[in-house]
Write an enzyme that holds these catalytic residues in place. Sequence first.
Site, PDB file in Angstrom:
ATOM      1  CD1 TRP A 146      -4.424   2.069  -7.533  1.00 42.40           C
ATOM      2  CD2 TRP A 146      -6.265   3.151  -8.186  1.00 42.40           C
ATOM      3  NE1 TRP A 146      -4.096   3.394  -7.646  1.00 42.40           N
ATOM      4  CE2 TRP A 146      -5.216   4.091  -8.050  1.00 42.40           C
ATOM      5  CE3 TRP A 146      -7.523   3.604  -8.586  1.00 42.40           C
ATOM      6  CZ2 TRP A 146      -5.380   5.446  -8.295  1.00 42.40           C
ATOM      7  CZ3 TRP A 146      -7.691   4.955  -8.829  1.00 42.40           C
ATOM      8  CH2 TRP A 146      -6.630   5.860  -8.685  1.00 42.40           C
ATOM      9  CG  ASP A 166       6.377   8.298 -13.174  1.00 46.88           C
ATOM     10  OD1 ASP A 166       7.408   8.359 -13.860  1.00 46.88           O
ATOM     11  OD2 ASP A 166       5.387   7.604 -13.479  1.00 46.88           O
ATOM     12  CE  LYS A 223       5.428   6.044  -4.469  1.00 46.55           C
ATOM     13  NZ  LYS A 223       4.532   7.204  -4.711  1.00 46.55           N
ATOM     14  CD1 TRP A 224      10.092  -1.824  -6.691  1.00 44.77           C
ATOM     15  CD2 TRP A 224      12.280  -1.747  -6.283  1.00 44.77           C
ATOM     16  NE1 TRP A 224      10.675  -2.816  -7.428  1.00 44.77           N
ATOM     17  CE2 TRP A 224      12.026  -2.800  -7.200  1.00 44.77           C
ATOM     18  CE3 TRP A 224      13.593  -1.529  -5.874  1.00 44.77           C
ATOM     19  CZ2 TRP A 224      13.038  -3.617  -7.693  1.00 44.77           C
ATOM     20  CZ3 TRP A 224      14.597  -2.343  -6.365  1.00 44.77           C
ATOM     21  CH2 TRP A 224      14.318  -3.365  -7.273  1.00 44.77           C
ATOM     22  CG  ASP A 225       4.798   2.506  -7.976  1.00 42.11           C
ATOM     23  OD1 ASP A 225       4.092   1.548  -7.593  1.00 42.11           O
ATOM     24  OD2 ASP A 225       4.344   3.651  -8.167  1.00 42.11           O
ATOM     25  CG  ASN A 260       2.120   1.681 -11.025  1.00 41.46           C
ATOM     26  OD1 ASN A 260       1.222   1.913 -10.235  1.00 41.46           O
ATOM     27  ND2 ASN A 260       3.243   2.358 -11.038  1.00 41.46           N
ATOM     28  CB  CYS A 296       5.006   1.852  -3.816  1.00 42.26           C
ATOM     29  SG  CYS A 296       3.552   2.624  -4.554  1.00 42.26           S
ATOM     30  CG  ASP A 344      -1.562   5.021  -5.702  1.00 37.54           C
ATOM     31  OD1 ASP A 344      -0.519   5.056  -5.029  1.00 37.54           O
ATOM     32  OD2 ASP A 344      -1.614   4.506  -6.832  1.00 37.54           O
TER      33      ASP A 344
END
Length: 712
Positions: free
Chosen positions: A179, A348, A461-463, A465, A511, A533
């Site tokens: 990351w 978010d 925006k499709w995240d 994590n 994303c 990021d």
Amino acid sequence: MVSVRNVFVLFVLVAIALVSVQAQTIGIHTDATSLVFKVDKSGELRQCYFGGKVESSTYDAIATSGFAAHPAYGKDYVYEPALRVVHADGNLTTELIYANHDQRQLQEGITLTQIVLKDKFYPLTVTLNYKTYNHENIIEQWTEIAHQEKKDITLHNFFSSHLTFQQPEYWLTSFSGNWAKEMNMAEVQLKDGSKILESKLGVRANQFGHAAFLLALDGPAQEAQGTVIGGTLAWPGSWKLSFETDAQNNLKVLAGINPFASQYTLKAKEVFKTPALLYTLSTQGKGEVTRRFHKWARNHNGMHKSERPRYTLLNNWEATYFDFNEAVLKQIIADAADMGFDLFLLDDGWFANKYPRDHDRAGLGDWEVNKMKLPNGVGELVTESQKKNIKFGIWIEPEMVNPKSELYEKHPDWIITAPNRELDLSRNQLILDLSNPKVQDHVYGVVDNLLTQNPDIAYLKWDCNRYITNAGSSYLPANQQTHLWIKYVEGLFNVLKKVRSKYPNVYIMLCSGGGGRIDYGTMPFFDEYWISDNTDALDRIFIQWGTTHFFPPIGLASHVSVVPNHITQRITPLKFRFDVAMAAKLGMDLQPKDMTADEKAFSRNAIKEYSTFKHIIQDGDLYRLLSPYENNRVALMYTLSNQREALVFSYLKQKEIYGNNQILYMHGLDPKRNYTIKEVNNYGMNYSRIAHLEGKSFTGEFLMTHGVRFTM
């Protein structure tokens, strides 16, 4: 230097007298490349040539004694096999021979070749599929496995491709990181034994490395010369790339789904289709590999359509994080419009009521609008954006859930976790089990409800994590738990297909906590991608340098941010941050309310100016001039295919006390055309970095042969 083609010709001179020239021959061709297979006397399919294009009239000169095209475990094959099966009767071995093949043109420039192999005894078939994109010189390869045995069989190895090379030396470039440190490049020489690149993460599978590689066959990879193979796997789940050098210095390359903990029970007549490996062979260095992949992505993989407008957006994340309300967002929307942005993106924190999304420990999974923050709903912000004549976009992470959420309280059986184990959280969240059709319907419903209730949302925006730990599915039967790694991806694709079918015109960003899910299997459902990021300009030079070796700048979102920020304490000039972001798809997280009047003026002009040349970045051919791994000055350029326009980016990573006096040799220009040089994005500057060149004209031949000197 000796090309792959020449190596095989030399080998043929020794072996040709020993084999029959009447053997069945299958040629797979692009405009510049040929992959040739022959069937030997025992019926085994062999890869006998891979290199520059050859004509069918030369097939007889290619020896049959090549390498097994798709080796299976058993008989005398002692290396990592492309296929390993346990048959219904417990037999561990498989012996594949040629059955038949078919070649047909799917459309102009695209040909599909299917070669069917069968086991000598069992009713098992393996179909090797090769889709060739002739003009882009890309080969797309996958396999399809089926059987008609009386009971289920178990697949242990099920690689998509197997390629073999015979060269004096091999140099492998891989892409790794974590990351905020994605797509770092490293090159090593392959010696005896195996080099494995892999992911066992299941979801967000590219967090530590990407399923992409460069393989140079005549010395370390060079930018504009030498033989280089570039390949990348179109798959967002666990993956494996294996490079095994045998005692004779032959290199065997396997690519596909990682078989670790993923054995698959295959029922009779069921077809197991592997993801595709996309690859190309260039005799003009790795730069040509890049341009082929970019052209292929624009023409055939979507991103979505190159002719669609590309929105320059302002994101609220680094300005507000979770702490905002309707008034704050309306002000940011007004600022975005005033700056000249095309779109405002709400990130978010806009959802959940019982467990408000005020931090990342609660609310994920509860996709109703937070009434305290947005009492008039998302629609009010959409309307406000329309009043300001800009588009509106919004962040979602529909595959994930916080334990502290209403969704988890109602459906604890919907998460991925092993029985009899404590929950293992990452970023305070869990993954929904997309192998379950009910969960697929739920995830689709999250998107569908949002877009149905707010039909003027232009952008998502499709995240995603986190990756899988404590793997387990309460939906899959006990004897199919190892299917989870594959069924999750199939479930994800099912959802994305439905979303795209109903909402083809909504822009969607791919994303995954940065670049954790960047692959050509997922990209057709998205318009752009977020590779990291980390928006620090110096770090971004390296991240974007590695990424664009395979993935196109037309979809690479790159944002200008405040400095220092939550990732880096480094302070870099605003112009430098814009120059780096402009080399991809420009956006901004830096908020106008935090900027000085001069910074606003510069940014407003930069956004306006970017709109005049972004077509060169999005549709141009990329040429890397000076690498950040080798130089203090970094340089790259984009040239349109008609060679009428080109754009050069030149950065100094750090100031040099005695100045930098370096020549840049341009590429891809028309030698006979005159080009006038102009510096861009220098609003408000009291000097020009190329004053000695500004407004002057040179022929393409001069710029490519003699170059121009940069002194600052």
